[in-house]
Motif scaffolding. Sequence first.
Motif, short mmCIF file in Angstrom:
data_model
loop_
_atom_site.label_atom_id
_atom_site.label_comp_id
_atom_site.label_asym_id
_atom_site.label_seq_id
_atom_site.Cartn_x
_atom_site.Cartn_y
_atom_site.Cartn_z
N VAL A 1 -4.92 -71.64 59.19
CA VAL A 1 -3.76 -71.32 58.36
C VAL A 1 -4.01 -71.69 56.91
N SER A 2 -4.67 -72.82 56.71
CA SER A 2 -4.89 -73.31 55.34
C SER A 2 -5.80 -72.41 54.52
N SER A 3 -6.54 -71.51 55.17
CA SER A 3 -7.38 -70.59 54.40
C SER A 3 -6.54 -69.52 53.71
N TYR A 4 -5.34 -69.28 54.21
CA TYR A 4 -4.41 -68.34 53.58
C TYR A 4 -3.36 -69.06 52.73
N VAL A 5 -2.94 -70.21 53.22
CA VAL A 5 -1.89 -70.98 52.53
C VAL A 5 -2.43 -72.40 52.33
N PRO A 6 -3.19 -72.64 51.26
CA PRO A 6 -3.79 -73.97 51.04
C PRO A 6 -2.74 -75.08 50.95
N GLU A 7 -1.50 -74.74 50.62
CA GLU A 7 -0.45 -75.75 50.52
C GLU A 7 -0.21 -76.48 51.83
N THR A 8 -0.65 -75.90 52.96
CA THR A 8 -0.42 -76.52 54.27
C THR A 8 -1.52 -77.49 54.66
N ALA A 9 -2.55 -77.63 53.85
CA ALA A 9 -3.76 -78.38 54.25
C ALA A 9 -3.46 -79.82 54.65
N VAL A 10 -2.50 -80.46 54.02
CA VAL A 10 -2.24 -81.87 54.31
C VAL A 10 -1.09 -82.08 55.27
N GLY A 11 -0.48 -81.03 55.76
CA GLY A 11 0.65 -81.15 56.68
C GLY A 11 0.24 -80.94 58.12
N GLY A 12 1.24 -80.88 58.99
CA GLY A 12 0.97 -80.75 60.42
C GLY A 12 0.34 -79.45 60.82
N TYR A 13 0.55 -78.40 60.03
CA TYR A 13 -0.04 -77.10 60.34
C TYR A 13 -1.45 -76.94 59.77
#
Length: 395
Positions: free
Chosen positions: A147-159
């Motif tokens: 997921v983080s490859s499309y939405v880097p903002e999620t890299a530090v969260g649960g997703y």
Amino acid sequence: MSRVCLGEAASINVTGPGTAAPKPRERDFGGGPRPTLADWLTAPGNKWAFRHARELFTSERVGGAPGPAWTPPLHQSPLTEPLTDYLGRSHTDALVVLHDGRPAVEWYAPGVQPDDRHILFSVTKSVVGIVASALVADGLLDPGAPVSSYVPETAVGGYGDATVRELLDMTANIRFVEDYDGPDVRRYRVAVGQLPSANSEGIHAFVCGLPSVGRHGESLSYVSPTADLAAWVCERAAGMSLAQLVSTYVWGPMGAESDGDMLLDHHGAARASGGLCATARDMARIGHLLIGDGPDGAGRSTADLLRPGDRGAWATGTLADFMPGAAYRSFWYQPNGTPDVLLAAGIHGQRIYVDVSRRVVVAQQASLPEAYDHRTWTETLPAFESLARALAGDD
């Protein structure tokens, strides 16, 4: 093949060109004042609010090229009395049934009109699943990618370490309890703007802040914010808003009759977990896309969605008791564990039922007073299966 409809006393006749213009509608809010953000989910005002959500929330238009003109069903045989009774008990606002892509049933409760755009709640998730499947077919979305490859903002969260496939199949293991009267859902509703708040953080911030509670991909965990993130991934992959994606990959191919509305949060993010509003006719057309003979090659674009879901993940997941023996893929339920029958379902009684082999689609819009009503839910699938069997001549 005869067509099926309800008796004249319970239905609205849908007329063709040349009919006199209808009288202006009265503003009936269910016997009380106009619903607000504080009470729009509460009966009896919810019956109006669910058909006028764009008057309560910010929204983006969902449009598409109109398809063939709607042909009213042939009035030859009434629906059964038990089904008529069910429509009343389940607070159904509209029921539209297609067989072979042609209207077979069209019924509206008093005061409900064919052009009303009813909120679909979690059926919206299933539309996101169609969009994602189409993006996979077009080579724009990799289900195996993080997921983080499309939405880097999620890299530090649960997703952050979940894959796109785990989002689409609801196997991301996130700390969130989908209890519609519970604190997690209330915080979520405030964040997305469904309830009044002086400081709404917005969908994207809320999603990025959710923690995980274990490994992803092992069992189904039904979490509405997961669908919001899946839509965000699709938007980043294609460079379009969710409303534009639905216009391109759903409304256009299915030949929508009317525009839809995609509700937004206060920051302009799409409410992908439950914010699409559409007429009952167009809701039925959504289901017909899954039968695979759409005018623009819809069979190819839904191929990823129409694969069998993981029955093992379902059996150990949070909804195993809700529908025993089922499976789930790309935000669509497979009630018998195979993609032969598909179901999209939302709170307060929104459903699309697709019997692929019998080529029958049932679209239901409702305004149940509660988010979930056990009695009418247990009646729903048998009622829809009975309709499908009757139309296919299996009874």
